[in-house]
Enzyme design. Structure first.
Site, PDB file in Angstrom:
ATOM      1  N   ASP A  13       0.806  -1.232   0.000  1.00  0.00           N
ATOM      2  CA  ASP A  13       0.000   0.000   0.000  1.00  0.00           C
ATOM      3  C   ASP A  13       0.835   1.276   0.000  1.00  0.00           C
ATOM      4  O   ASP A  13       0.437   2.304   0.540  1.00  0.00           O
ATOM      5  CB  ASP A  13      -0.954   0.023   1.220  1.00  0.00           C
ATOM      6  CG  ASP A  13      -1.881  -1.172   1.224  1.00  0.00           C
ATOM      7  OD1 ASP A  13      -2.220  -1.659   0.137  1.00  0.00           O
ATOM      8  OD2 ASP A  13      -2.266  -1.609   2.325  1.00  0.00           O
ATOM      9  N   LYS A  16       1.726   2.213  -5.150  1.00  0.00           N
ATOM     10  CA  LYS A  16       2.229   1.669  -6.421  1.00  0.00           C
ATOM     11  C   LYS A  16       1.277   1.974  -7.577  1.00  0.00           C
ATOM     12  O   LYS A  16       1.704   2.380  -8.664  1.00  0.00           O
ATOM     13  CB  LYS A  16       2.430   0.143  -6.292  1.00  0.00           C
ATOM     14  CG  LYS A  16       3.432  -0.245  -5.223  1.00  0.00           C
ATOM     15  CD  LYS A  16       3.511  -1.744  -5.026  1.00  0.00           C
ATOM     16  CE  LYS A  16       2.291  -2.384  -4.411  1.00  0.00           C
ATOM     17  NZ  LYS A  16       2.034  -2.012  -3.004  1.00  0.00           N
ATOM     18  N   GLY A  40      -4.680  -4.194  -3.761  1.00  0.00           N
ATOM     19  CA  GLY A  40      -5.661  -3.148  -4.036  1.00  0.00           C
ATOM     20  C   GLY A  40      -4.863  -1.920  -4.410  1.00  0.00           C
ATOM     21  O   GLY A  40      -4.220  -1.319  -3.561  1.00  0.00           O
ATOM     22  N   HIS A  41      -4.825  -1.612  -5.698  1.00  0.00           N
ATOM     23  CA  HIS A  41      -4.010  -0.497  -6.182  1.00  0.00           C
ATOM     24  C   HIS A  41      -4.915   0.660  -6.587  1.00  0.00           C
ATOM     25  O   HIS A  41      -5.732   0.529  -7.492  1.00  0.00           O
ATOM     26  CB  HIS A  41      -3.133  -0.947  -7.360  1.00  0.00           C
ATOM     27  CG  HIS A  41      -2.098  -1.964  -6.968  1.00  0.00           C
ATOM     28  ND1 HIS A  41      -1.201  -2.514  -7.829  1.00  0.00           N
ATOM     29  CD2 HIS A  41      -1.823  -2.514  -5.748  1.00  0.00           C
ATOM     30  CE1 HIS A  41      -0.415  -3.355  -7.182  1.00  0.00           C
ATOM     31  NE2 HIS A  41      -0.779  -3.383  -5.919  1.00  0.00           N
ATOM     32  N   GLN A 224       1.937  -5.987  -3.236  1.00  0.00           N
ATOM     33  CA  GLN A 224       2.421  -6.094  -1.859  1.00  0.00           C
ATOM     34  C   GLN A 224       3.728  -5.299  -1.707  1.00  0.00           C
ATOM     35  O   GLN A 224       3.931  -4.356  -2.453  1.00  0.00           O
ATOM     36  CB  GLN A 224       2.603  -7.573  -1.445  1.00  0.00           C
ATOM     37  CG  GLN A 224       1.291  -8.333  -1.266  1.00  0.00           C
ATOM     38  CD  GLN A 224       0.664  -8.822  -2.562  1.00  0.00           C
ATOM     39  OE1 GLN A 224       1.311  -9.478  -3.347  1.00  0.00           O
ATOM     40  NE2 GLN A 224      -0.596  -8.509  -2.793  1.00  0.00           N
TER      41      GLN A 224
END
Ligand code: GDP
Ligand code: IMO
Ligand code: MG
Length: 423
Positions: A13, A16, A40-41, A224
Site C-alpha cells: 500500500d 504503487k 488493491g491499487h 504487496q
C-alpha cells in the site's frame, strides 16, 4: 529494449497503483508478475478514484497493453467484478488486457481453505486478506494447481472437481466451524470462467520476449511490498509470493539481464495491515493522526492500517534485496503539521546497536533508535515543484537519500495523478 520494475519497499500500500498510472505513458506494456486479488491499487484522476485488484494499473491509458503474468494468481469471480467496475470507461479490454495461460486460478475452495487455516491459527493468524492466495500458491508449488490455460482443455471441469473434492476433505481436517454453500460459490465461479473465456489468453513469456526484440518498453508492476516477500519478509507474517525484484523475472519469464531500472516506492512513514512485527509502530496520538490524515484503511479489506515512523533499517534492506536505482517517496503531505519527526536509523537488538534487519524483529528483541528531524507545517498538496517545498521537507528527503544511498526522484503530495513532483 529493457524492462523497468516498480516495487513496494515496505508492507504494501505504498502507492504503487498511482505511480504506475503516472508512468504508463512512457511504456508500451504494463505487466503484473505476482500476487492476485489480495492487492488493491488505487488510482485517482479527473475526480475519479478507482481500485484495481488483478488488472495492471496501466489499463486507463489507450496506448498501453496490460498483461497479467504467469506469476499472478487470479480469481475469475473477483476479476469479473473488476471488469464490471471498468465498464463505464469503455476500455477495449479484449485488445488491451492479455492474460498468461500459466497464471494459476484461485478456486472457491482455495478461499475456504484460507479461511479455515486462518481460523485454526487463532491469535497467531497471519491477518490474510482471505482471498485464497496462500492455498493457491501451495497448489502451484505442490504441482496440483489449475491454470488459466486449463480452461481451454476439454476436461477442465473434471480437473476442477478432483481438486475441489480434495480441498473439501482438507477443509474438514481443520477443526473450525466454517459455514459455506459450495454449490452457490461454484455457480458463481463457472459463470465467471465463461466470462473469462471472452478475453485473450497468451503465452506471455513468448509475447514479452518478442516485444523486447521489437523494441517495446515494459514496466513490471509489483504487488504487496518487500517486507511481505515469502523469502525476505517478516515470515510467517508475509504473503505467498516473491514480491521482490527476482519475482518479476520468474513471474514474467524475463531474464535478469533485461532489467534496467528498479523503482522503489515507499511512504514517508510506515504502515502495515494484518499481523506481524512492526518495530516503529506507534500506539499514540501521533499514529492515530497519521492514520486519520493518511486515510489509512485497507483498499481491499477496509481494515485499519497500523502506522508508525519511517524505518530506514527496513528500507535499506529492501533497497539492497531489490537493487533499487530510484526512490519514489509517497504521502509526504500526510506528515505536514508535526513539530518533529522521528526516523529510525538503527535497532537495539538484544542489547546491541545494529543497522541491518536481523532474523527476528519481534518487539521483545528489537527497539528502534531514532534520529529526530524538524517537521514542516505547509500544505504540500497544491505544490507543483520541488523548489516550493519547505526547507525541513527538503532536509528530510536529503537525509533519506544519504542514508539509503539512492536518489529520491519523485515525491508524491496527494492521491491524484497530478500531485506528483519530479525532483
Ligand atoms: P498500492 O497498493 O501500493 O497501490 O497503494 P494503495 O492504493 O493500497 O494505498 C495508497 C493510498 O494512498 C491510496 O488511497 C492512494 O489514493 C493514496 N495516495 C497515494 N499517494 C498519495 C499521496 O502522495 N498522498 C496522499 N495523501 N495519498 C496518497
Ligand atoms: P498491495 O498490492 C498490504 C498482507 C495481508 C496479510 C499478509 C498475507 O495493495 O500493496 P494474503 O492475503 O496475501 O495471504 O495476506 O499480507 N497483504 C497486504 N498488505 N497491501 C497488499 O497489497 C497486501 N496483500 C497482502 O494484510 O498481512
Ligand atoms: Mg494496496
Amino acid at each position: 529494449m529493457t524492462v523497468d520494475l516498480l516495487l513496494g519497499l515496505q508492507w504494501g500500500d505504498e502507492g504503487k497503483g498511482k505511480i504506475v498510472d503516472v508512468l504508463t505513458s512512457k511504456y508500451d506494456i504494463i505487466a503484473r508478475f505476482q500476487g492476485g486479488p489480495n492487492a488493491g491499487h488505487t488510482l485517482e484522476f479527473d475526480g475519479i478514484k478507482h481500485v484495481l485488484r488483478t488488472i495492471p494499473s496501466g489499463i486507463f491509458h489507450e496506448s498501453s497493453v496490460n498483461i497479467i503474468g504467469n506469476g499472478v494468481v487470479m480469481d475469475p469471480v473477483v476479476f469479473q467484478k473488476e471488469l464490471e467496475g471498468l465498464e463505464k470507461f469503455n476500455i477495449d479490454i479484449k485488445s488491451r488486457l492479455l492474460i498468461s495461460r500459466k497464471a494459476h486460478l484461485i478456486l472457491p475452495t482455495h478461499r475456504l481453505l484460507d479461511a479455515a487455516s486462518e481460523a485454526s491459527k487463532g491469535k497467531a493468524k497471519i491477518g490474510s486478506t482471505l482471498k485464497g492466495i496462500g492455498p493457491t500458491y501451495m497448489d502451484k508449488t505442490g504441482r496440483n494447481g489449475i491454470r488459466v490455460g486449463d480452461i481451454e482443455l476439454e476436461d477442465f471441469k473434471e480437473r476442477y472437481r478432483a481438486l475441489a473434492d480434495k480441498h473439501e476433505a482438507m477443509i474438514s481436517f481443520y477443526d473450525v466451524n466454517l459455514q459455506y454453500d459450495l454449490k452457490e460459490m461454484e455457480q458463481e465461479f463457472f459463470a465467471a470462467v465463461e466470462a473469462l473465456k471472452e478475453l485473450t489468453f497468451i503465452d506471455s513469456e513468448a509475447y514479452l520476449n518478442q516485444a523486447l526484440k521489437d523494441g517495446k518498453s515494459i514496466l513490471a508492476e509489483g504487488a504487496q511490498g518487500s517486507l511481505l516477500d515469502i523469502d525476505f519478509g517478516t515470515y510467517p507474517f508475509v504473503t505467498s509470493s516473491n514480491t521482490t525484484a527476482a519475482g518479476a523475472c520468474t513471474g514474467l519469464g524475463i531474464a535478469p539481464n533485461r532489467v534496467k531500472d528498479v523503482f522503489g516506492i515507499f511512504k514517508a512513514y510506515t504502515t502495515r495491515v494484518g499481523s506481524g512485527p512492526f518495530p516503529t509502530e506507534l500506539f499514540d496520538e501521533v499514529g492515530a493522526t497519521m492514520a486519520k490524515v493518511g486515510n489509512e484503511f485497507g483498499s481491499v479489506t477496509g481494515r485499519a492500517r497500523r502506522c508508525g515512523w519511517l524505518d530506514l533499517v527496513a528500507l535499506k534492506y529492501a533497497v539492497q534485496v531489490n537493487g533499487v536505482t530510484q526512490l519514489y517517496m509517497m504521502k509526504g503531505d500526510v506528515l505536514s503539521g508535526f513539530e518533529t519527526l522521528q526516523v529510525c536509523t538503527a535497532y537495539k537488538y538484544k542489547g546491541q546497536e545494529i543497522d541491518h534487519l536481523p532474523y527476528n524483529i519481534e518487539p521483545e528483541n528489537v527497539e528502534p533508535i531514532y534520529v529526530e528531524k524538524k517537521g514542516w507545517n505547509a500544505d504540500l498538496t497544491g505544490m507543483t515543484s520541488y523548489e516550493e517545498f519547505p526547507a525541513e521537507l527538503k532536509e528530510y528527503i536529503e537525509f533519506i537519500e544519504k542514508e539509503l544511498e539512492v536518489p529520491i526522484k519523485v515525491i508524491s503530495v496527494g492521491p491524484d495523478r497530478t500531485q506528483t513532483i519530479i525532483k
